[in-house]
Design an enzyme around this catalytic site. Structure first.
Site, PDB file in Angstrom:
ATOM      1  N   CYS A 137       0.837  -1.206   0.000  1.00  6.42           N
ATOM      2  CA  CYS A 137       0.000   0.000   0.000  1.00  6.42           C
ATOM      3  C   CYS A 137       0.869   1.251   0.000  1.00  6.42           C
ATOM      4  O   CYS A 137       1.343   1.678   1.065  1.00  6.42           O
ATOM      5  CB  CYS A 137      -0.940  -0.016   1.211  1.00  6.42           C
ATOM      6  N   CYS A 140      -0.512   4.156   1.999  1.00  4.92           N
ATOM      7  CA  CYS A 140      -0.324   3.998   3.448  1.00  4.92           C
ATOM      8  C   CYS A 140       1.131   4.243   3.847  1.00  4.92           C
ATOM      9  O   CYS A 140       1.405   4.923   4.830  1.00  4.92           O
ATOM     10  CB  CYS A 140      -0.686   2.580   3.894  1.00  4.92           C
ATOM     11  N   ASP A 141       2.060   3.659   3.101  1.00  3.67           N
ATOM     12  CA  ASP A 141       3.451   3.586   3.578  1.00  3.67           C
ATOM     13  C   ASP A 141       4.441   4.420   2.780  1.00  3.67           C
ATOM     14  O   ASP A 141       5.606   4.543   3.192  1.00  3.67           O
ATOM     15  CB  ASP A 141       3.918   2.113   3.546  1.00  3.67           C
TER      16      ASP A 141
HETATM   17  P1  FAD Z   1     -10.645  -5.169   6.928  1.00  2.00           P
HETATM   18  O1  FAD Z   1      -9.815  -4.274   7.750  1.00  2.00           O
HETATM   19  O2  FAD Z   1      -9.976  -6.030   5.903  1.00  2.00           O
HETATM   20  O3  FAD Z   1     -11.498  -6.101   7.911  1.00  2.00           O
HETATM   21  C1  FAD Z   1     -12.194  -7.202   7.418  1.00  2.00           C
HETATM   22  C2  FAD Z   1     -12.843  -7.923   8.601  1.00  2.00           C
HETATM   23  O4  FAD Z   1     -13.731  -8.916   8.115  1.00  2.00           O
HETATM   24  C3  FAD Z   1     -11.851  -8.647   9.516  1.00  2.00           C
HETATM   25  O5  FAD Z   1     -12.171  -8.373  10.845  1.00  2.00           O
HETATM   26  C4  FAD Z   1     -12.094 -10.129   9.213  1.00  2.00           C
HETATM   27  O6  FAD Z   1     -11.844 -10.966  10.325  1.00  2.00           O
HETATM   28  C5  FAD Z   1     -13.596 -10.086   8.880  1.00  2.00           C
HETATM   29  N1  FAD Z   1     -14.071 -11.219   8.087  1.00  2.00           N
HETATM   30  C6  FAD Z   1     -13.663 -11.617   6.841  1.00  2.00           C
HETATM   31  N2  FAD Z   1     -14.342 -12.724   6.469  1.00  2.00           N
HETATM   32  C7  FAD Z   1     -15.197 -13.019   7.490  1.00  2.00           C
HETATM   33  C8  FAD Z   1     -16.153 -14.049   7.701  1.00  2.00           C
HETATM   34  N3  FAD Z   1     -16.387 -15.002   6.793  1.00  2.00           N
HETATM   35  N4  FAD Z   1     -16.833 -14.047   8.867  1.00  2.00           N
HETATM   36  C9  FAD Z   1     -16.636 -13.080   9.789  1.00  2.00           C
HETATM   37  N5  FAD Z   1     -15.748 -12.077   9.630  1.00  2.00           N
HETATM   38  C10 FAD Z   1     -15.044 -12.060   8.511  1.00  2.00           C
HETATM   39  N6  FAD Z   1      -5.143   2.354   5.508  1.00  2.00           N
HETATM   40  C11 FAD Z   1      -4.967   3.618   5.936  1.00  2.00           C
HETATM   41  O7  FAD Z   1      -5.888   4.420   5.850  1.00  2.00           O
HETATM   42  N7  FAD Z   1      -3.793   4.004   6.512  1.00  2.00           N
HETATM   43  C12 FAD Z   1      -2.741   3.169   6.674  1.00  2.00           C
HETATM   44  O8  FAD Z   1      -1.669   3.547   7.170  1.00  2.00           O
HETATM   45  C13 FAD Z   1      -2.904   1.823   6.236  1.00  2.00           C
HETATM   46  N8  FAD Z   1      -1.899   0.927   6.390  1.00  2.00           N
HETATM   47  C14 FAD Z   1      -2.092  -0.360   5.983  1.00  2.00           C
HETATM   48  C15 FAD Z   1      -1.056  -1.266   6.180  1.00  2.00           C
HETATM   49  C16 FAD Z   1      -1.219  -2.597   5.813  1.00  2.00           C
HETATM   50  C17 FAD Z   1      -0.100  -3.574   6.041  1.00  2.00           C
HETATM   51  C18 FAD Z   1      -2.455  -3.016   5.212  1.00  2.00           C
HETATM   52  C19 FAD Z   1      -2.653  -4.476   4.807  1.00  2.00           C
HETATM   53  C20 FAD Z   1      -3.474  -2.110   5.004  1.00  2.00           C
HETATM   54  C21 FAD Z   1      -3.306  -0.773   5.382  1.00  2.00           C
HETATM   55  N9  FAD Z   1      -4.306   0.172   5.191  1.00  2.00           N
HETATM   56  C22 FAD Z   1      -4.150   1.450   5.640  1.00  2.00           C
HETATM   57  C23 FAD Z   1      -5.579  -0.182   4.521  1.00  2.00           C
HETATM   58  C24 FAD Z   1      -6.670  -0.427   5.580  1.00  2.00           C
HETATM   59  O9  FAD Z   1      -6.166  -1.310   6.537  1.00  2.00           O
HETATM   60  C25 FAD Z   1      -7.907  -1.005   4.911  1.00  2.00           C
HETATM   61  O10 FAD Z   1      -8.344  -0.125   3.891  1.00  2.00           O
HETATM   62  C26 FAD Z   1      -9.015  -1.176   5.926  1.00  2.00           C
HETATM   63  O11 FAD Z   1      -8.593  -2.004   6.990  1.00  2.00           O
HETATM   64  C27 FAD Z   1     -10.262  -1.779   5.297  1.00  2.00           C
HETATM   65  O12 FAD Z   1     -11.189  -1.936   6.309  1.00  2.00           O
HETATM   66  P2  FAD Z   1     -12.405  -2.950   6.218  1.00  2.00           P
HETATM   67  O13 FAD Z   1     -13.127  -2.810   7.509  1.00  2.00           O
HETATM   68  O14 FAD Z   1     -13.128  -2.768   4.954  1.00  2.00           O
HETATM   69  O15 FAD Z   1     -11.757  -4.405   6.105  1.00  2.00           O
END
Ligand code: FAD
Ligand code: NAP
Length: 322
Positions: A137, A140-141
């Site tokens: 990302c 992000c980084d």
């Molecule tokens: P996610 O955070 O992916 O959460 C998905 C959730 O769904 C999890 O809790 C998982 O357990 C759950 N889930 C999946 N399948 C199931 C199932 N079948 N049953 C029940 N639960 C389930 N963004 C920024 O803004 N700033 C940053 O500095 C940044 N740094 C990042 C660094 C890294 C290494 C990564 C990988 C991402 C980073 N991001 C950053 C991006 C950010 O993390 C994501 O955009 C954000 O987390 C997306 O949120 P979300 O809630 O959509 O999904």
């Protein structure tokens, strides 16, 4: 006997999208239940420094931010349960979902916030360098590598956008692609080729992420020419893998409309999916922005959409009863 959890609103996923949906739904009196999945707190728990989530002048830690979001969701009346959903029935009301542990979840509305996972190359040296120079990302980084030499791997829209973005921080960006033409849209390609800070290495794949120094950090990439097998090294301190993402939508295939890349399709400007009463937010429906703050934003929208949907349903039921 089967353990059944019944709720007006079930949130699937405990990343920024799911927990924000829960905060809004709880404050609207909907007593939501969040099923956390196998990654409680979501993707941000896999990183350290977060510098772009609004509200914090100092650098904060991803896992800490997610603990705070969960604490806030629970404080306002959310039940957070550890389970992973393996089956979904959206054909009848209330919707029914089954957890791995045998619990059945019955809900009037469902918010899907299961996120997406970046694809990685799968090299052991890449795994070792995650958080030490290897990232998926740039938004992000990228800031952490300002003034340094960096590389992007991939040839699609994401790779080209990340390379362009990185020129905000670095005057030396290398795009590494395994073929001799990019998959990215022409307008992005034009911008890329016109940018003097970016050079492209064609026909090449990463053979190794090269570590050096103490503490260990990325110092270079060994590249393999896919035509000749020849290995050459480039010096970079940041390498951004941009070869696509996999949205966590396996559960919903054939049950909800997905787009051509497998993301949940939502109506423009809302979080409504193809099934009434089912809403999607965060990375599982967004392949463009993929940020914690945008996930939280669409999580808020999903809770508001669900609350309005339930209110309309209840109003109709009252009218029908009169
Ligand atoms: P996610 O955070 O992916 O959460 C998905 C959730 O769904 C999890 O809790 C998982 O357990 C759950 N889930 C999946 N399948 C199931 C199932 N079948 N049953 C029940 N639960 C389930 N963004 C920024 O803004 N700033 C940053 O500095 C940044 N740094 C990042 C660094 C890294 C290494 C990564 C990988 C991402 C980073 N991001 C950053 C991006 C950010 O993390 C994501 O955009 C954000 O987390 C997306 O949120 P979300 O809630 O959509 O999904
Ligand atoms: P993508 O279009 O699937 O491109 C992935 C790129 O990574 C391809 O160039 C592919 O190479 C390369 N690749 C895949 N596996 C690889 C491997 N193991 N080793 C080396 N290279 C590998 O993915 P994306 O760029 O993330 O885009 C996903 C979707 O989101 C697309 O529909 C895209 O249009 C959309 N998107 C749109 C925008 C925008 O409109 N601004 C921005 C971002 C994303 P090959 O080309 O050789 O297959």
């Amino acid at each position: 006997m089967t353990n059944t959890v019944s709720t007006r609103l079930l949130v699937l996923g405990s990343g920024p999208a799911g927990l924000t949906a829960a905060i809004y739904a709880a404050r609207a009196g909907m007593s939501p239940v969040v099923v956390q999945g196998i990654q409680p707190g979501g993707q941000l728990t896999t990183t350290t420094d977060v510098e772009n989530y609004p509200g914090f002048r100092d650098v904060i830690q991803g896992p800490w931010l997610m603990e705070e979001m969960q604490a806030q969701a629970e404080h306002v009346g959310t039940r957070v349960l550890w389970d992973h959903i393996s089956e979904v029935d959206l054909t009848r009301r209330p919707f029914r979902l089954s957890g791995d542990g045998g619990t059945v979840y019955s809900c009037d509305t469902l918010v899907i916030a299961t996120g997406a996972q970046a694809r990685w190359l799968g090299l052991p040296s890449e795994e070792r360098m995650k958080g030490k120079g290897a990232s998926a990302c740039a938004t992000c980084d990228g800031y952490f590598y300002r003034g340094k030499k960096v590389a992007v791997i991939g040839g699609g829209n994401t790779a080209v956008e990340e390379a362009l973005y990185l020129t905000n921080h670095s005057h030396d960006v290398t795009l590494i692609h395994r073929r001799d033409s990019l998959r990215a849209e022409k307008i992005l390609q034009d911008r890329l080729f016109a940018n003097p800070a970016i050079k492209v290495v064609w026909h090449s794949e990463v053979a190794e992420f090269v570590a050096g120094g103490t503490p260990e950090a990325l110092v270079g990439l060994d590249l393999r020419d896919v035509r000749t097998g020849e290995i050459s090294r480039i010096d970079v301190e940041g390498a951004f893998v941009a070869i696509g993402h996999d949205p966590a939508t396996e559960l919903f295939k054939g049950k909800l409309k997905l787009d051509s890349d497998g993301y949940i399709a939502v109506e423009t400007g809302s979080t409504r999916t193809s099934v009434d009463g089912v809403f999607a937010c965060g990375d599982v429906m967004d392949k463009l922005y993929r940020q914690a703050v945008t996930a939280a934003g669409t999580g808020c929208m999903a809770a508001l959409d669900a609350e309005r949907y339930l209110a309309a349903q209840e109003y109709e039921a009252l009218q029908a009863a009169e």
